[in-house]
Motif scaffolding. Structure first.
Motif, PDB file in Angstrom:
ATOM      1  N   ALA A 114       3.965   3.158  16.732  1.00  0.00           N
ATOM      2  CA  ALA A 114       3.046   3.850  17.646  1.00  0.00           C
ATOM      3  C   ALA A 114       1.795   3.004  17.898  1.00  0.00           C
ATOM      4  N   ARG A 115       1.490   2.103  16.990  1.00  0.00           N
ATOM      5  CA  ARG A 115       0.291   1.278  17.137  1.00  0.00           C
ATOM      6  C   ARG A 115       0.428   0.213  18.224  1.00  0.00           C
ATOM      7  N   ILE A 116       1.649  -0.115  18.639  1.00  0.00           N
ATOM      8  CA  ILE A 116       1.826  -1.108  19.700  1.00  0.00           C
ATOM      9  C   ILE A 116       2.125  -0.476  21.053  1.00  0.00           C
ATOM     10  N   GLN A 117       2.211   0.850  21.103  1.00  0.00           N
ATOM     11  CA  GLN A 117       2.516   1.516  22.367  1.00  0.00           C
ATOM     12  C   GLN A 117       1.484   1.277  23.471  1.00  0.00           C
ATOM     13  N   ARG A 154      -3.195  -6.902  14.697  1.00  0.00           N
ATOM     14  CA  ARG A 154      -4.141  -6.430  13.672  1.00  0.00           C
ATOM     15  C   ARG A 154      -3.964  -4.931  13.418  1.00  0.00           C
ATOM     16  N   ARG A 155      -3.706  -4.160  14.470  1.00  0.00           N
ATOM     17  CA  ARG A 155      -3.513  -2.718  14.315  1.00  0.00           C
ATOM     18  C   ARG A 155      -2.255  -2.418  13.502  1.00  0.00           C
ATOM     19  N   VAL A 156      -1.179  -3.154  13.774  1.00  0.00           N
ATOM     20  CA  VAL A 156       0.084  -2.908  13.079  1.00  0.00           C
ATOM     21  C   VAL A 156      -0.070  -3.124  11.580  1.00  0.00           C
ATOM     22  N   TRP A 157      -0.802  -4.158  11.195  1.00  0.00           N
ATOM     23  CA  TRP A 157      -0.909  -4.497   9.784  1.00  0.00           C
ATOM     24  C   TRP A 157      -2.084  -3.825   9.076  1.00  0.00           C
ATOM     25  N   ALA A 158      -2.932  -3.140   9.823  1.00  0.00           N
ATOM     26  CA  ALA A 158      -4.080  -2.470   9.198  1.00  0.00           C
ATOM     27  C   ALA A 158      -3.610  -1.247   8.415  1.00  0.00           C
ATOM     28  N   MET A 159      -4.210  -1.033   7.259  1.00  0.00           N
ATOM     29  CA  MET A 159      -3.881   0.162   6.466  1.00  0.00           C
ATOM     30  C   MET A 159      -4.270   1.421   7.228  1.00  0.00           C
ATOM     31  N   LEU A 160      -5.466   1.435   7.773  1.00  0.00           N
ATOM     32  CA  LEU A 160      -5.962   2.583   8.537  1.00  0.00           C
ATOM     33  C   LEU A 160      -6.636   2.067   9.808  1.00  0.00           C
ATOM     34  N   PRO A 161      -5.855   1.837  10.861  1.00  0.00           N
ATOM     35  CA  PRO A 161      -6.482   1.330  12.083  1.00  0.00           C
ATOM     36  C   PRO A 161      -7.382   2.388  12.715  1.00  0.00           C
ATOM     37  N   ALA A 162      -8.450   1.929  13.334  1.00  0.00           N
ATOM     38  CA  ALA A 162      -9.362   2.855  14.020  1.00  0.00           C
ATOM     39  C   ALA A 162      -8.624   3.511  15.183  1.00  0.00           C
ATOM     40  N   PRO A 163      -8.852   4.798  15.411  1.00  0.00           N
ATOM     41  CA  PRO A 163      -8.222   5.446  16.572  1.00  0.00           C
ATOM     42  C   PRO A 163      -8.634   4.720  17.853  1.00  0.00           C
ATOM     43  N   GLY A 196       0.851  -1.182   0.000  1.00  0.00           N
ATOM     44  CA  GLY A 196       0.000   0.000   0.000  1.00  0.00           C
ATOM     45  C   GLY A 196       0.885   1.229   0.000  1.00  0.00           C
ATOM     46  N   PRO A 197       0.559   2.220   0.825  1.00  0.00           N
ATOM     47  CA  PRO A 197       1.367   3.430   0.864  1.00  0.00           C
ATOM     48  C   PRO A 197       2.639   3.259   1.701  1.00  0.00           C
ATOM     49  N   CYS A 198       2.811   2.096   2.314  1.00  0.00           N
ATOM     50  CA  CYS A 198       3.936   1.887   3.223  1.00  0.00           C
ATOM     51  C   CYS A 198       4.990   1.016   2.569  1.00  0.00           C
ATOM     52  N   GLY A 199       6.221   1.196   2.985  1.00  0.00           N
ATOM     53  CA  GLY A 199       7.306   0.340   2.543  1.00  0.00           C
ATOM     54  C   GLY A 199       7.788  -0.511   3.699  1.00  0.00           C
ATOM     55  N   ARG A 200       8.306  -1.667   3.409  1.00  0.00           N
ATOM     56  CA  ARG A 200       8.874  -2.560   4.407  1.00  0.00           C
ATOM     57  C   ARG A 200      10.275  -2.933   3.947  1.00  0.00           C
ATOM     58  N   ILE A 201      11.175  -3.064   4.913  1.00  0.00           N
ATOM     59  CA  ILE A 201      12.532  -3.499   4.611  1.00  0.00           C
ATOM     60  C   ILE A 201      12.760  -4.818   5.325  1.00  0.00           C
ATOM     61  N   SER A 202      13.336  -5.781   4.621  1.00  0.00           N
ATOM     62  CA  SER A 202      13.626  -7.089   5.188  1.00  0.00           C
ATOM     63  C   SER A 202      15.132  -7.234   5.368  1.00  0.00           C
ATOM     64  N   TRP A 203      15.530  -7.646   6.561  1.00  0.00           N
ATOM     65  CA  TRP A 203      16.938  -7.885   6.882  1.00  0.00           C
ATOM     66  C   TRP A 203      17.059  -9.381   7.195  1.00  0.00           C
ATOM     67  N   PRO A 204      17.336 -10.229   6.203  1.00  0.00           N
ATOM     68  CA  PRO A 204      17.207 -11.675   6.391  1.00  0.00           C
ATOM     69  C   PRO A 204      18.369 -12.396   7.072  1.00  0.00           C
ATOM     70  N   HIS A 205      19.419 -11.725   7.461  1.00  0.00           N
ATOM     71  CA  HIS A 205      20.580 -12.412   8.025  1.00  0.00           C
ATOM     72  C   HIS A 205      20.977 -11.777   9.361  1.00  0.00           C
ATOM     73  N   PRO A 206      21.488 -12.564  10.321  1.00  0.00           N
ATOM     74  CA  PRO A 206      21.870 -12.004  11.626  1.00  0.00           C
ATOM     75  C   PRO A 206      22.862 -10.835  11.534  1.00  0.00           C
TER      76      PRO A 206
END
Length: 191
Positions: free
Chosen positions: A41-44, A146-155, A10-20
């Motif tokens: 901030a969604r897990i705070q 669920r909040r972390v992965w939601a495109m637009l989590p409810a406040p 979606g509008p977000c990017g993710r970076i994968s770091w696959p090695h220790p």
């Protein structure tokens, strides 16, 4: 050279770091160059301003305080617990494989991690309160996932079913921790 991969979601990017060594690069060698992003901030609500969610100087201080807890001698007692939980999970997978049924990998690994968190944080305490706290932890982790992965989590102030479940789970967890702290202070310092 550190290799990594980036993907758009979606509008977000993710970076994968696959090695220790990649993780070492981010967490030890160059932590000031990498930031956790807005979804943290969604897990705070569960983690507060702790090591998982903090940044920069606060993160460095918290990491320094926590580092002794993650040395091998402190972790070794948990290897049997982790091995037992993993063996049980693999046994369930084996039964599914025999019947030709698929494994929902993300769910299975999330359940494994959450079960280990519950056991490590609350131990084998069989009291009703401890069992309720363990269940509340699973509820909170599930809702926050669920909040972390939601495109637009409810406040959080919006009284959705998920937000109400999260608030109830957090209330149960805080009450249990407060009870444990009060019990500990009544008993005084360990002999």
């Amino acid at each position: 050279m550190v290799r990594w991969s980036r993907c758009r979601w979606g509008p977000c990017g993710r970076i994968s770091w696959p090695h220790p060594t990649h993780i070492q690069h981010v967490l030890q060698d160059q932590p000031n160059q990498y930031h956790k992003g807005a979804s943290v901030a969604r897990i705070q609500p569960l983690f507060g301003a702790g090591l998982t969610t903090s940044e920069d100087a606060l993160w460095r201080r918290q990491r320094q305080l926590m580092q002794p807890l993650f040395q091998w001698p402190r972790l070794l007692p948990w290897t049997a617990v982790i091995a037992e939980a993993t063996a049980a999970m693999l046994g369930r997978w084996g039964a599914l494989a025999v019947r030709g049924q698929p494994v929902e990998l993300a769910t299975a690994l999330r359940q494994l991690t959450a079960g280990l968190m519950r056991q490590i944080l609350f131990g084998p305490d069989a009291r009703r309160e401890a069992q309720a706290a363990g269940h509340a932890l699973m509820q909170a982790v599930g809702q926050l996932d669920r909040r972390v992965w939601a495109m637009l989590p409810a406040p959080l102030w919006l009284p959705t079913r998920g937000n109400r479940q999260l608030q109830q789970a957090l209330h149960t967890l805080y009450a249990y921790v407060d009870c444990c702290l009060a019990e500990h202070s009544r008993q005084g310092p360990a002999a």
